[in-house]
Scaffold this active site. Structure first.
Site, PDB file in Angstrom:
ATOM      1  N   LEU A 155      56.691 -20.556  45.134  1.00 55.33           N
ATOM      2  CA  LEU A 155      56.040 -19.995  46.315  1.00 55.33           C
ATOM      3  C   LEU A 155      56.898 -18.866  46.881  1.00 55.33           C
ATOM      4  O   LEU A 155      58.112 -19.032  47.071  1.00 55.33           O
ATOM      5  CB  LEU A 155      55.829 -21.076  47.371  1.00 55.33           C
ATOM      6  CG  LEU A 155      54.998 -22.285  46.932  1.00 55.33           C
ATOM      7  CD1 LEU A 155      54.836 -23.258  48.091  1.00 55.33           C
ATOM      8  CD2 LEU A 155      53.637 -21.854  46.404  1.00 55.33           C
ATOM      9  N   ASP A 166      60.248 -25.652  46.489  1.00 52.63           N
ATOM     10  CA  ASP A 166      58.917 -25.043  46.477  1.00 52.63           C
ATOM     11  C   ASP A 166      58.549 -24.577  45.076  1.00 52.63           C
ATOM     12  O   ASP A 166      57.764 -23.650  44.905  1.00 52.63           O
ATOM     13  CB  ASP A 166      58.852 -23.871  47.459  1.00 52.63           C
ATOM     14  CG  ASP A 166      59.860 -22.779  47.119  1.00 52.63           C
ATOM     15  OD1 ASP A 166      60.885 -23.099  46.490  1.00 52.63           O
ATOM     16  OD2 ASP A 166      59.624 -21.614  47.479  1.00 52.63           O
TER      17      ASP A 166
END
Length: 297
Positions: free
Chosen positions: A179, A221
């Site tokens: 991300l 992430d």
């Protein structure tokens, strides 16, 4: 403790009973997902078989089945009848065991019921134990926040899939996702919001991946998707859908969320580690080239 082996041995034993041409055993995992094993029954048909009890809620000892066909539609080896009994463990019912016959003269009597019950009595506790073991194993392999497979399970799975692709000469592709600028979410909105965003992204990945794909949380992430029997085009297509979905419908609490990707397809000289390293290098290149894009290695 291996559920698949327990179920396989159960149907093998049931299929040896007199007059029986096929057998099927069905149980459920903790989340209600059916687990079915069969012998002599097509897999797609076996998965739809459900044994229901009497409409008054009573607990039946056994259920006899009789099948009549539309004239001209039955095959020579059509199933004519069946018999099903419940599987019961120490804590209660855990599934059902059924056998089927192709003989029009096969009518289950007390001896047939007793024979099938004897197998079910042995299988019930074994199935219950195997379900318990699978549940514990799944908890150890599952990321608590997202419900996806964790890093440990990812490593085991990629090694297993590489070995399988080698054995059967099949394609295998790995997609790594990161991300973009996610640290800003934690910094500006707090860790609880960050966790909520990660959980929502994980749910999107589950929705977009195929049933055969294995979605994992690699850490922080970062996510990984293992695509068995798939090439670069399949992984790149999945990434395009993921990026478009996040752009069109960002997770709650954030106005936008980008994602970068690295893709690698298994080569003849690859092992699990080198496949991962090539995907990781492609991901690093994507991040360096401006984020929000995918690269292949």
């Amino acid at each position: 403790v291996d559920l698949d082996e327990v179920l396989a041995r159960t149907v093998e034993a049931a299929a040896t009973l007199p007059g029986v041409a096929a057998a099927l055993v069905r149980t459920e995992e903790a989340d209600g997902s059916p687990v079915v094993a069969s012998l002599g029954v097509p897999a797609e048909t076996a998965e739809t078989f459900v044994l229901s009890g009497p409409p008054d809620g009573g607990r039946a000892r056994a259920t006899a089945l009789s099948y009549s066909y539309v004239p001209g539609s039955e095959a020579l080896d059509a199933v004519r009848g069946g018999l099903a009994v419940p599987l019961v463990g120490e804590r209660g019912p855990v599934g059902s065991l059924a056998v089927f016959s192709q003989s029009p003269d096969w009518h289950p009597d007390e001896a047939a019921i007793a024979d099938l019950e004897a197998i079910a009595r042995e299988a019930g506790p074994a199935v219950e134990n195997a379900l318990r073991f699978r549940e514990v194993s799944l908890a150890a392999d599952t990321d608590a926040l997202t419900g996806l497979l964790n890093r440990r399970a990812f490593v085991e799975t990629i090694e297993r899939e590489v070995a399988r692709a080698r054995r059967y000469d099949r394609h295998l592709t790995l997609l790594l996702l990161d991300l973009d600028d996610f640290k800003a979410v934690n910094t500006d909105l707090g860790l609880l919001v960050g966790d909520a965003v990660l959980a929502e992204v994980a749910e999107r990945l589950r929705e977009l991946a195929r049933a055969a794909d294995v979605v994992c949380r690699w850490g922080g992430d970062e996510f990984a998707v293992i695509l068995p029997e798939s090439g670069l085009a399949d992984a790149e297509g999945l990434f395009a859908r993921i990026a478009a979905t996040l752009q069109r419908r960002p997770p709650e609490h954030v106005e936008r969320l980008g994602v970068s990707a690295g893709v690698a397809e298994l080569r003849s000289d690859d092992d699990a580690m080198s496949l991962f390293e090539r995907a990781e290098e492609a991901l690093r290149r994507s991040k360096e080239e401006g984020k929000g894009r995918g690269s292949a290695s």
